[in-house]
Every structure is written in C-alpha cells, then in structure tokens.
Design a protein around this motif. Structure first.
Motif, PDB file in Angstrom:
ATOM      1  N   VAL A 105      32.028  11.245  32.879  1.00 10.65           N
ATOM      2  CA  VAL A 105      32.576  11.196  31.523  1.00 10.65           C
ATOM      3  C   VAL A 105      33.930  11.898  31.425  1.00 10.65           C
ATOM      4  CG1 VAL A 105      31.365  13.278  30.736  1.00 10.65           C
ATOM      5  CG2 VAL A 105      32.057  11.534  29.083  1.00 10.65           C
ATOM      6  N   VAL A 106      34.136  12.993  32.175  1.00  8.18           N
ATOM      7  CA  VAL A 106      35.420  13.709  32.101  1.00  8.18           C
ATOM      8  C   VAL A 106      36.541  12.822  32.642  1.00  8.18           C
ATOM      9  CG1 VAL A 106      36.732  15.694  32.903  1.00  8.18           C
ATOM     10  CG2 VAL A 106      34.345  15.979  32.229  1.00  8.18           C
ATOM     11  N   LYS A 107      36.307  12.183  33.784  1.00  6.14           N
ATOM     12  CA  LYS A 107      37.333  11.301  34.349  1.00  6.14           C
ATOM     13  C   LYS A 107      37.612  10.121  33.423  1.00  6.14           C
ATOM     14  CE  LYS A 107      38.644   8.628  38.426  1.00  6.14           C
ATOM     15  NZ  LYS A 107      39.150   7.486  37.657  1.00  6.14           N
ATOM     16  N   ARG A 108      36.573   9.572  32.834  1.00  5.73           N
ATOM     17  CA  ARG A 108      36.756   8.444  31.937  1.00  5.73           C
ATOM     18  C   ARG A 108      37.590   8.859  30.724  1.00  5.73           C
ATOM     19  NH1 ARG A 108      36.539   5.283  27.120  1.00  5.73           N
ATOM     20  NH2 ARG A 108      35.997   3.167  27.733  1.00  5.73           N
ATOM     21  N   TYR A 109      37.313  10.041  30.201  1.00 10.16           N
ATOM     22  CA  TYR A 109      38.064  10.552  29.047  1.00 10.16           C
ATOM     23  C   TYR A 109      39.528  10.773  29.421  1.00 10.16           C
ATOM     24  CZ  TYR A 109      39.496  13.719  25.298  1.00 10.16           C
ATOM     25  OH  TYR A 109      40.164  14.314  24.266  1.00 10.16           O
ATOM     26  N   ARG A 127      54.387  15.558  29.102  1.00  8.96           N
ATOM     27  CA  ARG A 127      55.005  16.088  27.890  1.00  8.96           C
ATOM     28  C   ARG A 127      54.652  17.559  27.718  1.00  8.96           C
ATOM     29  NH1 ARG A 127      53.375  17.216  22.906  1.00  8.96           N
ATOM     30  NH2 ARG A 127      51.278  16.519  23.346  1.00  8.96           N
ATOM     31  N   TYR A 128      55.675  18.376  27.609  1.00 12.27           N
ATOM     32  CA  TYR A 128      55.535  19.786  27.288  1.00 12.27           C
ATOM     33  C   TYR A 128      54.518  20.443  28.213  1.00 12.27           C
ATOM     34  CZ  TYR A 128      56.383  23.702  24.158  1.00 12.27           C
ATOM     35  OH  TYR A 128      56.744  24.903  23.625  1.00 12.27           O
ATOM     36  N   SER A 129      53.805  21.470  27.766  1.00 15.73           N
ATOM     37  CA  SER A 129      52.882  22.191  28.637  1.00 15.73           C
ATOM     38  C   SER A 129      51.427  21.829  28.355  1.00 15.73           C
ATOM     39  CB  SER A 129      53.058  23.705  28.443  1.00 15.73           C
ATOM     40  OG  SER A 129      52.778  24.068  27.107  1.00 15.73           O
ATOM     41  N   GLU A 130      51.204  21.024  27.314  1.00 14.80           N
ATOM     42  CA  GLU A 130      49.835  20.715  26.890  1.00 14.80           C
ATOM     43  C   GLU A 130      49.205  19.613  27.735  1.00 14.80           C
ATOM     44  OE1 GLU A 130      48.002  18.292  23.098  1.00 14.80           O
ATOM     45  OE2 GLU A 130      49.697  19.617  22.776  1.00 14.80           O
ATOM     46  N   TYR A 131      50.063  18.785  28.332  1.00 15.94           N
ATOM     47  CA  TYR A 131      49.555  17.561  28.955  1.00 15.94           C
ATOM     48  C   TYR A 131      49.143  17.826  30.396  1.00 15.94           C
ATOM     49  CZ  TYR A 131      49.100  12.562  29.625  1.00 15.94           C
ATOM     50  OH  TYR A 131      48.596  11.306  29.863  1.00 15.94           O
ATOM     51  N   LYS A 132      47.927  18.311  30.594  1.00 12.74           N
ATOM     52  CA  LYS A 132      47.434  18.644  31.919  1.00 12.74           C
ATOM     53  C   LYS A 132      46.045  18.040  32.096  1.00 12.74           C
ATOM     54  CE  LYS A 132      49.901  23.079  32.043  1.00 12.74           C
ATOM     55  NZ  LYS A 132      49.771  24.543  32.130  1.00 12.74           N
ATOM     56  N   PRO A 133      45.936  16.789  32.496  1.00 14.65           N
ATOM     57  CA  PRO A 133      44.610  16.183  32.657  1.00 14.65           C
ATOM     58  C   PRO A 133      43.795  16.913  33.714  1.00 14.65           C
ATOM     59  CG  PRO A 133      46.335  14.786  33.588  1.00 14.65           C
ATOM     60  CD  PRO A 133      47.023  15.870  32.829  1.00 14.65           C
ATOM     61  N   GLU A 134      42.596  17.318  33.345  1.00 16.91           N
ATOM     62  CA  GLU A 134      41.739  18.108  34.222  1.00 16.91           C
ATOM     63  C   GLU A 134      41.406  17.370  35.506  1.00 16.91           C
ATOM     64  OE1 GLU A 134      37.144  19.784  34.036  1.00 16.91           O
ATOM     65  OE2 GLU A 134      38.303  19.633  32.190  1.00 16.91           O
ATOM     66  N   THR A 135      41.235  16.058  35.420  1.00 13.23           N
ATOM     67  CA  THR A 135      40.816  15.272  36.575  1.00 13.23           C
ATOM     68  C   THR A 135      41.911  15.161  37.633  1.00 13.23           C
ATOM     69  OG1 THR A 135      39.449  13.979  35.055  1.00 13.23           O
ATOM     70  CG2 THR A 135      39.774  13.079  37.250  1.00 13.23           C
ATOM     71  N   TYR A 136      43.171  15.338  37.226  1.00 15.92           N
ATOM     72  CA  TYR A 136      44.280  15.104  38.142  1.00 15.92           C
ATOM     73  C   TYR A 136      45.187  16.336  38.225  1.00 15.92           C
ATOM     74  CZ  TYR A 136      42.727  10.326  37.365  1.00 15.92           C
ATOM     75  OH  TYR A 136      41.977   9.182  37.263  1.00 15.92           O
ATOM     76  N   PRO A 137      44.711  17.432  38.811  1.00 16.97           N
ATOM     77  CA  PRO A 137      45.534  18.649  38.883  1.00 16.97           C
ATOM     78  C   PRO A 137      46.786  18.466  39.730  1.00 16.97           C
ATOM     79  CG  PRO A 137      43.581  18.872  40.257  1.00 16.97           C
ATOM     80  CD  PRO A 137      43.396  17.623  39.461  1.00 16.97           C
ATOM     81  N   ASN A 138      46.774  17.490  40.632  1.00 17.48           N
ATOM     82  CA  ASN A 138      47.933  17.249  41.492  1.00 17.48           C
ATOM     83  C   ASN A 138      48.726  16.015  41.077  1.00 17.48           C
ATOM     84  OD1 ASN A 138      47.295  19.462  43.226  1.00 17.48           O
ATOM     85  ND2 ASN A 138      45.671  18.198  44.123  1.00 17.48           N
ATOM     86  N   GLY A 139      48.471  15.527  39.882  1.00 21.41           N
ATOM     87  CA  GLY A 139      49.199  14.368  39.391  1.00 21.41           C
ATOM     88  C   GLY A 139      48.394  13.078  39.526  1.00 21.41           C
ATOM     89  N   TYR A 140      48.928  11.998  39.011  1.00 21.31           N
ATOM     90  CA  TYR A 140      48.230  10.714  39.020  1.00 21.31           C
ATOM     91  C   TYR A 140      49.231   9.583  39.154  1.00 21.31           C
ATOM     92  CZ  TYR A 140      49.936  10.561  34.221  1.00 21.31           C
ATOM     93  OH  TYR A 140      50.742  10.569  33.119  1.00 21.31           O
ATOM     94  N   ARG A 141      48.748   8.442  39.596  1.00 23.77           N
ATOM     95  CA  ARG A 141      49.512   7.198  39.558  1.00 23.77           C
ATOM     96  C   ARG A 141      48.941   6.349  38.439  1.00 23.77           C
ATOM     97  NH1 ARG A 141      52.282   4.938  44.292  1.00 23.77           N
ATOM     98  NH2 ARG A 141      51.768   2.974  43.291  1.00 23.77           N
ATOM     99  N   ILE A 142      49.792   5.783  37.619  1.00 22.46           N
ATOM    100  CA  ILE A 142      49.325   4.981  36.493  1.00 22.46           C
ATOM    101  C   ILE A 142      48.460   3.826  36.974  1.00 22.46           C
ATOM    102  CG2 ILE A 142      50.041   3.519  34.562  1.00 22.46           C
ATOM    103  CD1 ILE A 142      52.571   5.204  34.341  1.00 22.46           C
ATOM    104  N   ASP A 143      48.869   3.167  38.054  1.00 17.34           N
ATOM    105  CA  ASP A 143      48.143   1.975  38.501  1.00 17.34           C
ATOM    106  C   ASP A 143      46.880   2.300  39.292  1.00 17.34           C
ATOM    107  OD1 ASP A 143      49.357   2.921  40.753  1.00 17.34           O
ATOM    108  OD2 ASP A 143      50.533   1.120  41.184  1.00 17.34           O
TER     109      ASP A 143
END
Length: 344
Positions: A84-88, A294-310
C-alpha cells in the motif's frame, strides 16, 4: 510595554494583509486559461499547500467509496499491507508530475502516458474515470472554503478546472462537462446513485486509513481515526461503514482546523514565496532519477534514491501508452531553450 507590543502586532497584521492583497492582485491579473498551470500551482502549492495536499488525499478516498472502483482496486491486491505504501507513493508522484508540469510537457506527458499504460490493463468505465477526475477538480476548492483563510477566487477555480480537464482529455475521458458547475452537478448525481456500502470499499478504506495514521503513535491512532471521520460527510461514512461522530467532536475538529489553517494564516502569516510553485529540476530531465521535485517536502518514502517516471507502478517498467488526442484549453508552449524559467 503592552502598548508597544500591541502596536508591533498591529503593524505586523497590517503588513500581512497588505502582502496578501498584493498576491490577490497578481492572481487577478492572470488569465485562467492561458496561465492555467501557473495559476493552479500558485493556488495549490503556495496559497493553500497543506489544505490542497489533504484535499487530494480526500479526493482519492472518495473515489474508493464507489464499489466498481474499490472492487477493481481490491482485485489488484495493491492495497495489502506490503504494497500500500508503494502504491500510494506511485500515485502521488504521477499526479504531481502532470500537475506541476503541463500535461504536454516532456515530464508531464511521460507521467500521463505511464498512467495510461497502467490503467490500460484494466476495464474501467468512462463514468468511473470521470467521477475520479471530478474529485480532483472539486475537492481542493471545497477544502479551501471549509478550512482555508479565504475561498478560491473564480480565476483559481477555473484554472484548476482547465488543468484537470486537459489531463482528462489526454487520458481519453469522454463527456467532461464544460464548466465547474457542470462537474459539480455530475459529481453529486453520481455519488447519489453509486456511492453505497460495499465490502471492497471498506477494505480499501481501511488500508488507506491505516496508512494515513501510520506515523501517529499507536496509542493515539484511534483518536486520529476519529479526527479523520469528522471530515467525512454522511454518504461517505455510510459507504465506508464508518461510525458517525458526535456533533460536539465534529464541531471541535473542524473548528480547530479552520482556526489554524484559516484564521491564523489570514491575520498573522505573510503569503508564502511564489518560488514554491516552480520546479527545481529541468523540464527536459525526463529520464534522470529524481529525489526531490519540489522544495523539501517532496520525498517519496518508497524511493529514497530517486525514481524514474516510466518505472512507477506495478506494470512492466519502461512501457508507455500514447496520450489521447484532443484540443486543450491551455496549450503547451515550450520555453525557448536560451531563456531561463520565470519565477513569479
């Protein structure tokens, strides 16, 4: 001493009111169609950031109360405790990518085409698509009216409609109403007909609620759930089979939110900087990993090292569907390569 304190406080209130007046003048000078993306970002990420974030979460929650939507989500098993966390996070990232970036911009289009691929594997009715779209159009302005320091202006409301209407066009959603009032009528009629209790709605609702209160100490989670219930209307409570809260508790919770997010902001806080509505990465950087958009708030928990959109979502990575054709109310105008992005 008391007189000096009072005068300083009075001066501070006057400065805050003046700065907010200047901000409203800027907003009133913008075109709700041609400047729709910029105006919508100012409303949601500068003027009402907390309210808008919670409104979009609430919008998703309302869509889960439609049995045909919740049944499909339950069948995908993406709302289990393990996923559920990754899906969110995946959903939040994709939405932010094509809200913060124009839907025809490189990043916005990539996110939209990825979402189209994910959705394309399932049989989803146009009416369910349209209802979900309506919640994203309506809930931010509704939450601002309920808890914010002011109502959205007509231009902000129209701009948000234009942005989401254009997103709907690129998703292939048909029969989108031409006005916000039309969206409102459709949404209320659809809820009256379709928002009823179902086991799947309860299941998805529980998974989502558990996620929303997961950062609250365990001993306080029952109280946190009650606070969330106080924000639900009668129909949503019934559809999710959640208990109706005492009138006094609803009054206290909603009054407290109105005080902290409305009254305090209106009188004692200056407007947030407009730079909060601008991207911190290149619009062309569609393939690089991104930790913060965006700013400092946008930190997805599932991707601490970043993500690829695709690669977002559980579908085959790097797979995209085409964006649907259609005329947009706010066409994308690519900035000249030798010009820097303008920060209002």
């Amino acid at each position: 001493m008391l007189l000096l304190t009072f005068l300083i406080l009075l001066l501070w209130v006057g400065v805050c009111k003046y700065l907010r007046y200047r901000r409203l003048r800027l907003i009133s000078s913008m075109d709700p169609a041609l400047d729709a993306v910029a105006l919508s970002k100012i409303a949601q990420f500068v003027e009402f950031p907390v309210i808008s974030k919670k409104a979009l979460e609430f919008a998703l929650f309302k869509s889960f109360a439609i049995p045909s939507i919740s049944k499909l989500l339950a069948e995908t098993r993406q709302f289990s405790p393990e996923t559920v966390v990754k899906r969110y996070d995946d959903t939040s990232i994709l939405i932010l990518e094509f809200v913060l970036n124009h839907v025809d911009s490189p990043r916005g289009s990539l996110a939209l085409r990825r979402l189209n691929f994910i959705h394309g594997r399932y049989s989803i009715s146009n009416s369910d698509y349209l209802y979900t779209l309506s919640t994203f159009i309506l809930e931010p302005q509704r939450f601002a009216s309920r808890f914010g320091y002011r109502d959205w202006t007509e231009k902000e409301t129209t701009a948000n409609f234009v942005v989401w209407r254009d997103i709907g066009i690129r998703m292939g959603i048909r029969d989108i109403p031409d006005t916000v009032d039309g969206v409102e009528r459709f949404s209320r009629q659809y809820e009256a007909e379709k928002m009823v209790y179902s086991k799947s709605s309860r299941e998805i609702g529980e998974s989502t609620l558990n996620l929303l209160v997961s950062n609250v100490p365990a001993c306080l989670r029952p109280a946190a759930r009650q606070i969330i219930y106080c924000l639900f209307d009668e129909r949503l409570l019934y559809a999710m089979d959640y208990p109706r809260q005492p009138y006094w508790l609803v009054w206290i919770v909603q009054g407290a939110l109105k005080f902290f997010l409305g009254s305090l902001v209106r009188w004692f806080l200056p407007p947030r900087p407009l730079s909060w509505s601008t991207e911190k990465i290149s619009l062309e950087a569609e393939d690089e990993k991104v930790l913060k958009l965006r700013y400092s708030e946008y930190k997805p928990e599932t991707y601490p090292n970043g993500y690829r959109i695709d690669e977002l979502g559980d579908a085959n990575p790097r797979q995209l569907n085409a964006a649907f054709d259609g005329d947009l109310l706010c066409p994308f105008l690519a900035p000249p390569s030798n010009e820097k992005e303008v920060v209002f």
